[in-house]
Design an enzyme around this catalytic site. Sequence first.
Site, PDB file in Angstrom:
ATOM      1  N   SER B  12       0.865  -1.179   0.000  1.00 48.13           N
ATOM      2  CA  SER B  12       0.000   0.000   0.000  1.00 48.13           C
ATOM      3  C   SER B  12       0.901   1.228   0.000  1.00 48.13           C
ATOM      4  O   SER B  12       1.943   1.215  -0.664  1.00 48.13           O
ATOM      5  CB  SER B  12      -0.919  -0.066   1.217  1.00 48.13           C
ATOM      6  OG  SER B  12      -1.916   0.915   1.133  1.00 48.13           O
ATOM      7  N   HIS B  39      -3.638  -1.174  -2.749  1.00 46.52           N
ATOM      8  CA  HIS B  39      -4.816  -0.366  -2.435  1.00 46.52           C
ATOM      9  C   HIS B  39      -4.836   0.842  -3.355  1.00 46.52           C
ATOM     10  O   HIS B  39      -3.868   1.570  -3.438  1.00 46.52           O
ATOM     11  CB  HIS B  39      -4.759   0.114  -0.978  1.00 46.52           C
ATOM     12  CG  HIS B  39      -4.745  -1.010   0.006  1.00 46.52           C
ATOM     13  ND1 HIS B  39      -4.038  -0.970   1.176  1.00 46.52           N
ATOM     14  CD2 HIS B  39      -5.353  -2.222  -0.026  1.00 46.52           C
ATOM     15  CE1 HIS B  39      -4.224  -2.105   1.841  1.00 46.52           C
ATOM     16  NE2 HIS B  39      -5.007  -2.884   1.128  1.00 46.52           N
ATOM     17  N   ASP B 132      -3.810  -4.262   6.996  1.00 49.58           N
ATOM     18  CA  ASP B 132      -4.227  -5.254   6.009  1.00 49.58           C
ATOM     19  C   ASP B 132      -3.051  -6.148   5.625  1.00 49.58           C
ATOM     20  O   ASP B 132      -1.931  -5.676   5.467  1.00 49.58           O
ATOM     21  CB  ASP B 132      -4.784  -4.541   4.768  1.00 49.58           C
ATOM     22  CG  ASP B 132      -5.475  -5.507   3.813  1.00 49.58           C
ATOM     23  OD1 ASP B 132      -5.946  -6.553   4.277  1.00 49.58           O
ATOM     24  OD2 ASP B 132      -5.528  -5.198   2.614  1.00 49.58           O
TER      25      ASP B 132
END
Lengths: 276, 190
Positions: B12, B39, B132
Amino acid sequence: MVKLVPLITYEDLSEIILLVKNVYDMDLSGYSKASLKRRVIRFMELEKLDLLGLKTALINTKGFYSHFIMELTVNVTEMFRDPQYYQLLNTEVMPYLASFPRLRLWSAGCSTGEEVYSLSIILQEHGLYQRSFIYGTDINARVLDTAKKGIYSLAKVKEYSDNYLKSGCKNSLSDYYTAMYEAACMPNELKEKILFSTHNLVSDGVFNEFQFISCRNVLIYFEIDLQKKVFELFDKSLALFGFLCLGSKESMIHSGLLHKYKVIDKKYNIYQKIAL
Amino acid sequence: MKKPEILCIGGSAGSYHLILDLLATIPTQFQIPLVVIIHRNERYDSKIEENLDKRIALRVKVAEDKEAIQAGTIYFAPAGYHLLIEPDFTFSLDISAPLNFCRPAIDVTFETAAEAYQDLCCGILLSGANQDGAKGLMRIHEFGGNCLVQDPVEAEISTMPQAALTLWPAHPIYTYNELKKIIIQMTYSN
């Protein structure tokens, strides 16, 4: 070792599928397994059940099965989701639909109804609403109750306004709803040509002939064979020169029916039936 | 290290440029299917896959629903959907609620890849600003696969690799350059 979730295996999942089939005649066998398993695990976590507990409750606890099925379906939707898709409805689909004397539209897997109201608004803006009738169906009766009420959180509807503006529509989304407290209510004018009803794409059949069918972000939960079966149902339900609209990641590639359909838009998966 | 049959990379904030650099250096002979989960905002159309596909020899594409996973291909999780790997080694997409505020969530792809490929799954977690991927990496570990974590000290934003190490402190950690070497070596190992 840290154990994160009560993991069930794909074999366990098959047992649950078989149980639900045998006891309730509900066929989940054509659902995409990884996604279904994730949702079963999420449900088990929510209900704090292990596999035996889940099976026991499914067989013996009154009302538990319908709760299970309601929780398994994915109910994520928006008004004017994918504004470019709605833009295409405005420019490519609605002008064509205007040539039909009567319009029947079907939103299959409509969840809480946001897409049905979006269609209702677009039909109004094209002056087609009075000769239209929209059916919104879903397997989940609980989400249809929300759809029938047509009351959404104001915060969400404000987000939908942004979608609406990007979709090239004429007005402002706020022209269509009444804001009360923290809620936005869809007015009766938008509801009068809509019927919400349960329909299971896996087991229920054709119930009318349509000039427009949309089924967006539903087929991704089905394996290819079941997708094919559902495409056949849509094909039988669709009038000649009617439109079939899918989600932006769903296509008719695996349908075996592309020889009868013209691709209107490849990116947003809009098709027109041009042969019987 | 056993040669994996699938390589999943999650990243990310602070890892986009690493992933671009990595994909540009992977040898053409690299035959392990590679799945990238980053992401990104679904409201903006990014042409990252198209651009990479033109620039590098390996095939680069967005993973499609019900597509069979093929060797020699780099797949990106589409923005706005969770990317799952089915037990029959096909992809499926899912638009259920975001996980860790993310859709695609790295956890979802890692967990389903782990179960489908068992000990032949390799997961790599890079820089990022949320949690995540930590649970997904743990799942890969539980199924006997290999887990590699970017050194939080080196990572531009350490939250994501740190979360994985908090969950399982024994995950091996590497600098980006070491990770790149390991991946390139996978090309030629048996």
